[in-house]
Motif scaffolding. Structure first.
Motif, PDB file in Angstrom:
ATOM      1  N   ILE A  80      -0.518 -18.016  -7.299  1.00 37.19           N
ATOM      2  CA  ILE A  80      -1.119 -17.466  -6.083  1.00 37.19           C
ATOM      3  C   ILE A  80      -2.087 -16.357  -6.476  1.00 37.19           C
ATOM      4  N   GLU A  81      -3.328 -16.462  -6.007  1.00 33.98           N
ATOM      5  CA  GLU A  81      -4.319 -15.427  -6.257  1.00 33.98           C
ATOM      6  C   GLU A  81      -4.427 -14.530  -5.029  1.00 33.98           C
ATOM      7  N   ILE A  82      -4.360 -13.224  -5.255  1.00 31.59           N
ATOM      8  CA  ILE A  82      -4.421 -12.252  -4.169  1.00 31.59           C
ATOM      9  C   ILE A  82      -5.684 -11.410  -4.332  1.00 31.59           C
ATOM     10  N   PRO A  83      -6.662 -11.553  -3.436  1.00 27.23           N
ATOM     11  CA  PRO A  83      -7.888 -10.737  -3.519  1.00 27.23           C
ATOM     12  C   PRO A  83      -7.598  -9.303  -3.094  1.00 27.23           C
ATOM     13  N   VAL A  84      -8.192  -8.335  -3.786  1.00 28.23           N
ATOM     14  CA  VAL A  84      -7.893  -6.922  -3.540  1.00 28.23           C
ATOM     15  C   VAL A  84      -9.171  -6.099  -3.468  1.00 28.23           C
ATOM     16  N   HIS A  85      -9.237  -5.227  -2.460  1.00 31.09           N
ATOM     17  CA  HIS A  85     -10.217  -4.146  -2.447  1.00 31.09           C
ATOM     18  C   HIS A  85      -9.560  -2.969  -3.172  1.00 31.09           C
ATOM     19  N   TYR A  86     -10.053  -2.613  -4.326  1.00 32.08           N
ATOM     20  CA  TYR A  86      -9.439  -1.513  -5.081  1.00 32.08           C
ATOM     21  C   TYR A  86      -9.997  -0.172  -4.578  1.00 32.08           C
ATOM     22  N   ASP A  87      -9.495   0.201  -3.393  1.00 30.65           N
ATOM     23  CA  ASP A  87      -9.928   1.420  -2.725  1.00 30.65           C
ATOM     24  C   ASP A  87      -8.734   2.297  -2.352  1.00 30.65           C
ATOM     25  N   GLY A  88      -7.617   2.105  -3.031  1.00 29.11           N
ATOM     26  CA  GLY A  88      -6.392   2.829  -2.686  1.00 29.11           C
ATOM     27  C   GLY A  88      -6.499   4.327  -2.914  1.00 29.11           C
ATOM     28  N   GLU A  89      -5.808   5.102  -2.067  1.00 33.85           N
ATOM     29  CA  GLU A  89      -5.912   6.564  -2.153  1.00 33.85           C
ATOM     30  C   GLU A  89      -5.219   7.148  -3.375  1.00 33.85           C
ATOM     31  N   ASP A  90      -4.401   6.352  -4.068  1.00 31.32           N
ATOM     32  CA  ASP A  90      -3.741   6.859  -5.275  1.00 31.32           C
ATOM     33  C   ASP A  90      -4.392   6.350  -6.558  1.00 31.32           C
ATOM     34  N   LEU A  91      -5.472   5.592  -6.451  1.00 23.48           N
ATOM     35  CA  LEU A  91      -6.076   4.988  -7.638  1.00 23.48           C
ATOM     36  C   LEU A  91      -6.498   6.052  -8.649  1.00 23.48           C
ATOM     37  N   PRO A 148      -0.310   1.246   5.269  1.00 23.92           N
ATOM     38  CA  PRO A 148      -0.803   0.116   6.060  1.00 23.92           C
ATOM     39  C   PRO A 148      -0.401  -1.235   5.483  1.00 23.92           C
ATOM     40  N   ALA A 149      -0.361  -2.215   6.349  1.00 21.18           N
ATOM     41  CA  ALA A 149      -0.114  -3.581   5.900  1.00 21.18           C
ATOM     42  C   ALA A 149      -1.193  -4.001   4.920  1.00 21.18           C
ATOM     43  N   GLY A 150      -0.802  -4.725   3.882  1.00 20.08           N
ATOM     44  CA  GLY A 150      -1.745  -5.198   2.873  1.00 20.08           C
ATOM     45  C   GLY A 150      -1.986  -4.227   1.743  1.00 20.08           C
ATOM     46  N   ALA A 151      -1.336  -3.047   1.771  1.00 17.10           N
ATOM     47  CA  ALA A 151      -1.515  -2.075   0.691  1.00 17.10           C
ATOM     48  C   ALA A 151      -0.915  -2.619  -0.606  1.00 17.10           C
ATOM     49  N   VAL A 152      -1.685  -2.502  -1.699  1.00 19.71           N
ATOM     50  CA  VAL A 152      -1.252  -2.958  -3.021  1.00 19.71           C
ATOM     51  C   VAL A 152      -0.813  -1.730  -3.809  1.00 19.71           C
ATOM     52  N   GLY A 153       0.417  -1.756  -4.321  1.00 19.22           N
ATOM     53  CA  GLY A 153       0.951  -0.557  -4.944  1.00 19.22           C
ATOM     54  C   GLY A 153       1.633  -0.805  -6.274  1.00 19.22           C
ATOM     55  N   LEU A 154       1.892   0.296  -6.980  1.00 14.10           N
ATOM     56  CA  LEU A 154       2.608   0.292  -8.256  1.00 14.10           C
ATOM     57  C   LEU A 154       3.815   1.222  -8.141  1.00 14.10           C
ATOM     58  N   ALA A 155       4.910   0.841  -8.771  1.00 20.59           N
ATOM     59  CA  ALA A 155       6.101   1.686  -8.842  1.00 20.59           C
ATOM     60  C   ALA A 155       6.888   1.275 -10.072  1.00 20.59           C
ATOM     61  N   GLY A 156       7.007   2.212 -11.032  1.00 21.79           N
ATOM     62  CA  GLY A 156       7.628   1.829 -12.296  1.00 21.79           C
ATOM     63  C   GLY A 156       6.787   0.757 -12.953  1.00 21.79           C
ATOM     64  N   VAL A 161       2.891  -5.776  -2.742  1.00 17.70           N
ATOM     65  CA  VAL A 161       2.001  -5.694  -1.582  1.00 17.70           C
ATOM     66  C   VAL A 161       2.860  -5.474  -0.341  1.00 17.70           C
ATOM     67  N   TYR A 162       2.535  -4.420   0.417  1.00 15.11           N
ATOM     68  CA  TYR A 162       3.260  -4.149   1.661  1.00 15.11           C
ATOM     69  C   TYR A 162       2.884  -5.200   2.710  1.00 15.11           C
ATOM     70  N   PRO A 163       3.863  -5.964   3.212  1.00 15.55           N
ATOM     71  CA  PRO A 163       3.537  -7.025   4.172  1.00 15.55           C
ATOM     72  C   PRO A 163       3.265  -6.501   5.578  1.00 15.55           C
ATOM     73  N   ILE A 172      -0.487   3.693  -4.173  1.00 16.00           N
ATOM     74  CA  ILE A 172      -1.370   2.697  -3.565  1.00 16.00           C
ATOM     75  C   ILE A 172      -2.717   2.688  -4.285  1.00 16.00           C
ATOM     76  N   ILE A 173      -3.068   1.510  -4.847  1.00 17.30           N
ATOM     77  CA  ILE A 173      -4.321   1.404  -5.597  1.00 17.30           C
ATOM     78  C   ILE A 173      -5.343   0.512  -4.904  1.00 17.30           C
ATOM     79  N   GLY A 174      -4.954  -0.186  -3.825  1.00 18.52           N
ATOM     80  CA  GLY A 174      -5.902  -1.054  -3.144  1.00 18.52           C
ATOM     81  C   GLY A 174      -5.300  -1.685  -1.908  1.00 18.52           C
ATOM     82  N   THR A 175      -6.062  -2.583  -1.292  1.00 22.08           N
ATOM     83  CA  THR A 175      -5.603  -3.319  -0.109  1.00 22.08           C
ATOM     84  C   THR A 175      -6.053  -4.765  -0.226  1.00 22.08           C
ATOM     85  N   THR A 176      -5.298  -5.662   0.391  1.00 19.25           N
ATOM     86  CA  THR A 176      -5.647  -7.080   0.396  1.00 19.25           C
ATOM     87  C   THR A 176      -5.713  -7.591   1.826  1.00 19.25           C
ATOM     88  N   PRO A 177      -6.633  -8.528   2.120  1.00 18.42           N
ATOM     89  CA  PRO A 177      -6.670  -9.146   3.447  1.00 18.42           C
ATOM     90  C   PRO A 177      -5.689 -10.304   3.592  1.00 18.42           C
TER      91      PRO A 177
END
Length: 539
Positions: A80-91, A148-156, A161-163, A172-177
């Protein structure tokens, strides 16, 4: 392997690492053990719910310990490919922590293939492992109240991705549609355990953003199924007032852990089943669960209802305006135009209303239960709704009046709950374990169907610092965040959690816990000593 007590019908298997966890999970799925009802895998644990009448704990432990956990779990062929806008506030902060540029963070995140190790936290939330080894960052010190929904994050070492919009502590490093959870799909969760995943940078790749996959709040993947509009049924119940909160509930949606969905269901299961029994329905039918009174239902046509649960005054008002009290825990015949009012309880907090024939409400994932945390199930009942009533099948004889339960919780006396210590009791100091039972805990107004937030004079101190890898949690779990003030998980609890659980309310007191009112005082009574069991696995 290490086996940690969770409850009288649940045990946690702790392994050395994720590879062993996935190997054991694959083995148990390939060759099931009688009595196991559900498994919740996590980073290095598997929470196992079992039926003691079928398999004793000792026999279960011995059977699991014989399994080979050295084999490599097979990966899925699904990519599965997940497109991401890498605009997250924690990037930028993540890049600073790793000593690299934000561009390099993006390159490393998109340059590796991930595997869905397990699901949890929220429906459709997959814990992805296998990324670049350098992308190992801690959760935020203070979790955000809304991500927000679609937020792409890292932990450990995990990515995810937050559904849906929710609180959370991941970086949070980005968001996906792309929607992670969509009830319009045959399988709502996009990510299934074992699936392979790649992240694609929308800024550098020609990625089509399809509107049907949007994760914007209020669109697919975040909404509950609507309550049915007024059907052309001959009989119905009109909601004159919904009170503080009225939801459809039943015995819950079991067996959906693979999609990150917990059981939910009625907070007082016995009361819900009794209401159906009294109304002449199957015990697993949907009831209305209402909190602290205020519910008013007007009958369209002739109906028979039953009200159970909290000790609340019931009043029947006929079409001519005459009023009189009616008892709970027995069938109540309502004529056309009669209105039933549920008053404020004097003991307990939740009442259950069943109607003969059953409510004409559509199930979601096999259940009519409304999970307020996961936002799965029928929408909350609102004033003006017309709730259709299904035709009576066969004779459907109503039940004889029953005696209401004694000792419903009130704010005037301490409420004692039996507790099984574990699975992380050893993460707390001996004084904290003693304090859990010795101290009274007040139920705060922040309590709800997700959990009871408790406040005590002294917080529970930990003996083990650092973060606990996410692991399965069950109803009744007493989770302790860094504040040291416990949270008692109830029906809508998350499937997994990242704070240690000091003990779990025993199954026979779960219904009692579901009836505890705000501002009541709770005491915990440990009924078993904490004892971890170690067994060697087959090589």
């Amino acid at each position: 392997m290490r086996f940690l007590p969770v409850n009288l019908n649940a045990v946690m298997v702790e392994l050395d690492d994720l590879d062993q966890t996935l190997a054991l999970l694959a083995s148990l799925r390939r060759e099931p053990i009688d009595g196991i009802e559900e498994m919740v895998p996590a980073a290095r644990t598997i929470l196992i719910h079992f039926r003691p009448a079928v398999q004793s704990l000792t026999a279960l432990v011995d059977a699991i310990a014989r399994r080979d956990v050295s084999a490599q779990a097979e990966r899925s062929t699904t990519l599965i490919e997940i497109p991401v806008h890498y605009d997250g506030e924690d990037l930028a902060e993540v890049a600073h922590m790793l000593g690299i540029t934000p561009e390099e963070v993006i390159a490393r995140h998109t340059g590796s293939e991930y595997t869905v190790a397990f699901t949890g936290f929220a429906p459709g939330f997959g814990y992805l492992t296998g990324g670049h080894p350098s992308l190992n960052v801690p959760r935020r010190t203070t979790p955000r109240t809304r991500i927000p929904a679609g937020a792409v994050g890292l932990a450990g070492t995990f990515s995810g991705v937050y559904p849906q919009a929710s609180p959370g502590g991941w970086q949070i490093i980005g968001t996906t549609p792309t929607a992670m959870w969509d009830l319009g799909r045959p399988v709502p969760a996009l990510l299934q355990p074992g699936d392979r995943v790649r992240f694609v940078d929308i800024a550098t790749k020609n990625v089509e953003e399809r509107p049907s996959e949007t994760c914007a709040e209020g669109q697919k993947g975040t909404e509950t199924a609507p309550a049915p509009a007024g059907p052309p049924a001959a009989t119905a119940l009109e909601v004159v007032s919904a009170g503080l909160q009225t939801l459809f509930q039943d015995v819950g949606r079991h067996g959906q852990a693979g999609q990150g969905v917990s059981a939910s269901g009625a907070m007082d299961q016995a009361a819900c089943k009794a209401a159906n029994r009294l109304a002449g329905n199957a015990s697993d039918g949907a009831c209305l669960e209402t909190v602290n009174g205020g519910l008013q239902l007007r009958s369209r046509g002739d109906t028979v209802v039953a009200v159970t649960g909290a000790d609340a005054p019931l009043t029947l008002t006929n079409a001519a305006g005459l009023r009189w009290p009616v008892p709970n825990y027995q069938p109540i015949a309502l004529g056309d135009g009669d209105t039933l009012t549920v008053g404020e309880p004097v003991a307990g907090t939740r009442c259950y209303v069943a109607v003969r024939g059953g409510f004409a409400v559509q199930p979601v994932l096999g259940s009519c239960a409304t999970d307020t945390l996961a936002r799965v199930g029928p929408a909350a009942v609102a004033g003006g709704d017309v709730l259709g009533v299904r035709p009576v099948v066969g004779s459907a004889v109503v039940g004889a009046p029953e005696v209401p339960p004694a000792g419903l919780p009130t704010v005037h006396e301490d409420i004692t709950l039996d507790v099984v210590l574990g699975p992380r009791t050893d993460w707390f100091t001996p004084d904290a374990v003693a304090l859990l039972a010795a101290q009274r805990w007040r139920v705060t107004p922040q309590s709800n169907r997700v959990g009871i937030r408790l406040a005590g004079d002294e917080p529970l101190a930990r003996a083990v610092g650092g973060e606990l890898p996410s692991e399965g949690t069950c109803i009744g779990a007493i989770q302790v965040p860094p504040s040291g003030q416990p949270v008692l998980f109830l029906a809508d609890h998350p499937l997994t959690g990242g704070y240690p659980v000091i003990g779990t309310v025993a199954p026979h007191h779960l219904d009692r816990a579901g009836q505890i009112p705000v501002n009541a005082w709770v005491r915990f009574n440990p009924i078993r000593e904490f004892e971890a069991i170690t067994r060697g696995a087959a090589a």
